[in-house]
Design a protein around this motif. Sequence first.
Motif, PDB file in Angstrom:
ATOM      1  N   THR A  18       0.836  -1.206   0.000  1.00  0.00           N
ATOM      2  CA  THR A  18       0.000   0.000   0.000  1.00  0.00           C
ATOM      3  C   THR A  18       0.867   1.250   0.000  1.00  0.00           C
ATOM      4  O   THR A  18       0.577   2.236  -0.696  1.00  0.00           O
ATOM      5  N   ARG A  21       2.064   1.838  -3.418  1.00  0.00           N
ATOM      6  CA  ARG A  21       1.020   2.409  -4.279  1.00  0.00           C
ATOM      7  C   ARG A  21       0.785   3.884  -3.977  1.00  0.00           C
ATOM      8  O   ARG A  21       0.474   4.669  -4.878  1.00  0.00           O
ATOM      9  N   ASN A  26      -1.251   5.761  -6.809  1.00  0.00           N
ATOM     10  CA  ASN A  26      -2.221   4.842  -7.409  1.00  0.00           C
ATOM     11  C   ASN A  26      -3.649   5.299  -7.101  1.00  0.00           C
ATOM     12  O   ASN A  26      -3.998   5.598  -5.961  1.00  0.00           O
ATOM     13  N   SER A  27      -4.476   5.329  -8.128  1.00  0.00           N
ATOM     14  CA  SER A  27      -5.844   5.845  -7.965  1.00  0.00           C
ATOM     15  C   SER A  27      -6.723   4.918  -7.124  1.00  0.00           C
ATOM     16  O   SER A  27      -7.803   5.323  -6.666  1.00  0.00           O
ATOM     17  N   ARG A  28      -6.293   3.678  -6.928  1.00  0.00           N
ATOM     18  CA  ARG A  28      -7.078   2.738  -6.126  1.00  0.00           C
ATOM     19  C   ARG A  28      -7.013   3.041  -4.634  1.00  0.00           C
ATOM     20  O   ARG A  28      -7.861   2.565  -3.870  1.00  0.00           O
ATOM     21  N   ILE A  29      -6.007   3.790  -4.222  1.00  0.00           N
ATOM     22  CA  ILE A  29      -5.846   4.108  -2.799  1.00  0.00           C
ATOM     23  C   ILE A  29      -6.644   5.367  -2.491  1.00  0.00           C
ATOM     24  O   ILE A  29      -6.556   6.372  -3.207  1.00  0.00           O
ATOM     25  N   THR A  30      -7.410   5.328  -1.407  1.00  0.00           N
ATOM     26  CA  THR A  30      -8.243   6.484  -1.040  1.00  0.00           C
ATOM     27  C   THR A  30      -7.362   7.658  -0.636  1.00  0.00           C
ATOM     28  O   THR A  30      -6.220   7.489  -0.178  1.00  0.00           O
ATOM     29  N   GLU A  31      -7.911   8.849  -0.801  1.00  0.00           N
ATOM     30  CA  GLU A  31      -7.162  10.054  -0.434  1.00  0.00           C
ATOM     31  C   GLU A  31      -6.850  10.071   1.060  1.00  0.00           C
ATOM     32  O   GLU A  31      -5.804  10.558   1.477  1.00  0.00           O
ATOM     33  N   THR A  33      -6.226   7.465   2.989  1.00  0.00           N
ATOM     34  CA  THR A  33      -5.084   6.585   3.231  1.00  0.00           C
ATOM     35  C   THR A  33      -3.790   7.213   2.700  1.00  0.00           C
ATOM     36  O   THR A  33      -2.735   7.146   3.354  1.00  0.00           O
ATOM     37  N   LYS A  34      -3.884   7.814   1.531  1.00  0.00           N
ATOM     38  CA  LYS A  34      -2.697   8.473   0.975  1.00  0.00           C
ATOM     39  C   LYS A  34      -2.162   9.532   1.932  1.00  0.00           C
ATOM     40  O   LYS A  34      -0.953   9.618   2.182  1.00  0.00           O
TER      41      LYS A  34
END
Length: 340
Positions: A18, A21, A26-31, A33-34
């Motif tokens: 994660t 990513r 990576n667009s799959r990771i929520t903002e 979490t980022k």
Amino acid sequence: MAVTIKDVAKKANVSPSTVSRVIANNSRITEETKQRVRDVMEELGYYPNFQARNLVSNKTNTIGVVMANSATLSFQNPFFPEVLRGISSVAHDNQYGLYLTTGANEEEVYNEVVSMVQGRRVDGIILLYSRQNDATMNYLANSSIPFTIVGRPFENPDQFTYVDNNNVDNAKEAVHYLIELGHERIAFVGGGLDYIVSQDRLKGYQQALADAGIPFNEQYFINEEETASLSRDATLNLMNMDQPPTAIVTHDDLVAYEVIRYLEELAISVPYDLSIVSFNNHKISEHLRPPLTSVDISIYDLGYEANRLLINKINDPDTEEQHVIVPSTLIKRGSCRQLP
């Protein structure tokens, strides 16, 4: 011990994949979490290794070049393109690329250098300046990355690899030349005194005066960095003294150009009313009217030697620290004249 991606993952309560990513955005990771992962990266001082593809060879074939301040200001001075030309020549011959700092101030430059080192973005670093109590130089001195300096270090110079001119003797030669022309009231417009080159040139100026039995007059000394926004007023104050100088030594050609422009506004002619000597010998200097007398400090060679020594250190980490003094030449032109 360097912070790893696993340390970030554990602290952020996510998997190492994660974190990878997040680094790749990576667009799959929520903002949410980022942001959490990025906050942990900043807290732990983790810098992603953008050169991971070179992990097998453990080399990036890239040289970091560190300027004293913002790239915008640096490239306004012809010194930097010329020293980079020398660095680039050696880089090309050895199949290295260059990575330039772009920070807008000292703190941003420092953070970029830390990122370069911890992110393993470069194999070595060239500092294009030597400054007193410089955080970036102190950081590099305590790191394991090879680096070289353009300029004599402030403390313990024998412990560093550096390239420099003999700035004390260069300044003495410039002042002695003016004294030979009959000048005794000689002003000195120096650079910021936290830079070692400025300290050395001031020392040479003072020694030349002492050699000739001329007392040092503090009113004839201007710290150009302190008066950069008041250079016109500083020039005016010099020329309005009861005994104004008959000659000026300036820190570099850019300062000389500025002084000449202000003197023209005051209807003071160079060299008939005032003689000027400078440093760096930019190509434009010989085309001024009058052509500028300037000390040629072999800027290209400073860059060339700095990178040559650095690549030697990269290839052989056990090589001894080396010091190269690049020769300089006083180029006498029409901005100075013999006093009657």
